[in-house]
Design a protein around this motif. Sequence first.
Motif, PDB file in Angstrom:
ATOM      1  N   VAL A  45      29.547  40.120  32.114  1.00 18.49           N
ATOM      2  CA  VAL A  45      29.897  41.220  32.362  1.00 18.49           C
ATOM      3  C   VAL A  45      29.783  40.823  33.667  1.00 18.49           C
ATOM      4  O   VAL A  45      30.216  41.672  34.653  1.00 18.49           O
ATOM      5  N   GLN A  46      29.166  39.783  34.112  1.00 18.97           N
ATOM      6  CA  GLN A  46      29.286  39.261  36.033  1.00 18.97           C
ATOM      7  C   GLN A  46      31.070  39.349  36.350  1.00 18.97           C
ATOM      8  O   GLN A  46      31.107  39.930  36.802  1.00 18.97           O
ATOM      9  N   VAL A  47      31.526  39.138  35.150  1.00 12.58           N
ATOM     10  CA  VAL A  47      32.887  38.195  35.869  1.00 12.58           C
ATOM     11  C   VAL A  47      33.400  39.850  35.211  1.00 12.58           C
ATOM     12  O   VAL A  47      34.726  40.213  36.545  1.00 12.58           O
ATOM     13  N   VAL A  48      33.344  40.745  34.873  1.00  6.35           N
ATOM     14  CA  VAL A  48      34.332  41.660  34.577  1.00  6.35           C
ATOM     15  C   VAL A  48      33.577  42.592  36.063  1.00  6.35           C
ATOM     16  O   VAL A  48      34.650  43.573  37.132  1.00  6.35           O
ATOM     17  N   ALA A  49      32.602  43.238  35.996  1.00  7.86           N
ATOM     18  CA  ALA A  49      31.760  43.738  37.584  1.00  7.86           C
ATOM     19  C   ALA A  49      32.718  42.999  38.715  1.00  7.86           C
ATOM     20  O   ALA A  49      32.698  43.915  39.180  1.00  7.86           O
ATOM     21  N   LYS A  50      32.782  41.355  38.898  1.00  8.51           N
ATOM     22  CA  LYS A  50      32.860  40.979  40.277  1.00  8.51           C
ATOM     23  C   LYS A  50      35.086  41.732  40.189  1.00  8.51           C
ATOM     24  O   LYS A  50      35.245  41.915  41.626  1.00  8.51           O
ATOM     25  N   GLN A  51      35.373  41.181  39.193  1.00 11.62           N
ATOM     26  CA  GLN A  51      37.039  40.894  38.857  1.00 11.62           C
ATOM     27  C   GLN A  51      37.348  42.999  39.273  1.00 11.62           C
ATOM     28  O   GLN A  51      37.780  42.978  40.400  1.00 11.62           O
ATOM     29  N   ARG A  52      36.175  43.374  38.384  1.00  6.76           N
ATOM     30  CA  ARG A  52      36.652  45.466  39.480  1.00  6.76           C
ATOM     31  C   ARG A  52      36.212  45.418  40.545  1.00  6.76           C
ATOM     32  O   ARG A  52      37.231  46.532  41.316  1.00  6.76           O
ATOM     33  N   TYR A  53      35.175  45.019  40.931  1.00  7.10           N
ATOM     34  CA  TYR A  53      34.764  45.637  42.485  1.00  7.10           C
ATOM     35  C   TYR A  53      36.156  44.952  43.371  1.00  7.10           C
ATOM     36  O   TYR A  53      36.327  45.266  44.640  1.00  7.10           O
ATOM     37  N   HIS A  54      36.547  43.396  43.103  1.00 10.31           N
ATOM     38  CA  HIS A  54      37.545  43.416  44.200  1.00 10.31           C
ATOM     39  C   HIS A  54      38.692  44.440  44.349  1.00 10.31           C
ATOM     40  O   HIS A  54      39.716  44.361  44.510  1.00 10.31           O
ATOM     41  N   LEU A  55      39.117  44.275  42.879  1.00 15.08           N
ATOM     42  CA  LEU A  55      40.245  44.809  42.018  1.00 15.08           C
ATOM     43  C   LEU A  55      40.412  46.682  43.153  1.00 15.08           C
ATOM     44  O   LEU A  55      41.182  46.663  43.371  1.00 15.08           O
TER      45      LEU A  55
END
Length: 212
Positions: A45-55
């Motif tokens: 979930v942290q990976v997804v959140a970070k990926q989306r944040y930077h995207l």
Amino acid sequence: MLEPYGGLSDRDNRRFGRQLRQRGQWSTVPVPFAEIAPDAIGSFVQVVAKQRYHLLAAARGGDKRALLITAERYSDPGALELEPSDEMNPYDMAELADTHSRPEQARQWLTVLAREGDVSAMRDLIEDRGETPFRAWVWMHLSRMLGEDLSKDRHIAINEDGSPYDDDVGGPAYAGGEDGIELVPLASEENSRAKDEAGHLFAAIEERYKLT
């Protein structure tokens, strides 16, 4: 870097898209890279959140690639502000514009499709987008040149769910398809101009297919 680990289901992407349209941004604080272990289930979930944040940060910063990705995944309207280019899918852009109540942009993208020979886009433009009588006849003549005359009824047998009817399967059949479009005739000179313009478009379509 995180793209291979950031993908979720289409259902989740649609849910996230709805949240994005309501808030206009993703509010989760990005997780430091040091705290992420992509092979650990607990950190997914942290990976997804970070990926989306930077995207989304890249998209909000005007990065074209990021804007096209967020448009495709989340129906993010940011891509509608970009200058049209070959990288954009006209179908997706027309749908995106309609989703965000931008009918003029949707009409412009449908016009791109019609000029490329998409008869469904021509029908949409004539029936639902307020084309002028002259422009409607340009599309009508072009559809005929392409062998898909929009003035002709096109009715087929379908199943109740809308799928094509199969004689081998049997069962009740229903009438599907589309009625032909009826247009008010143009004056002779106007109609000749409409045919000429349709002819130029048809020649360009033929040339494009030769090159591909």
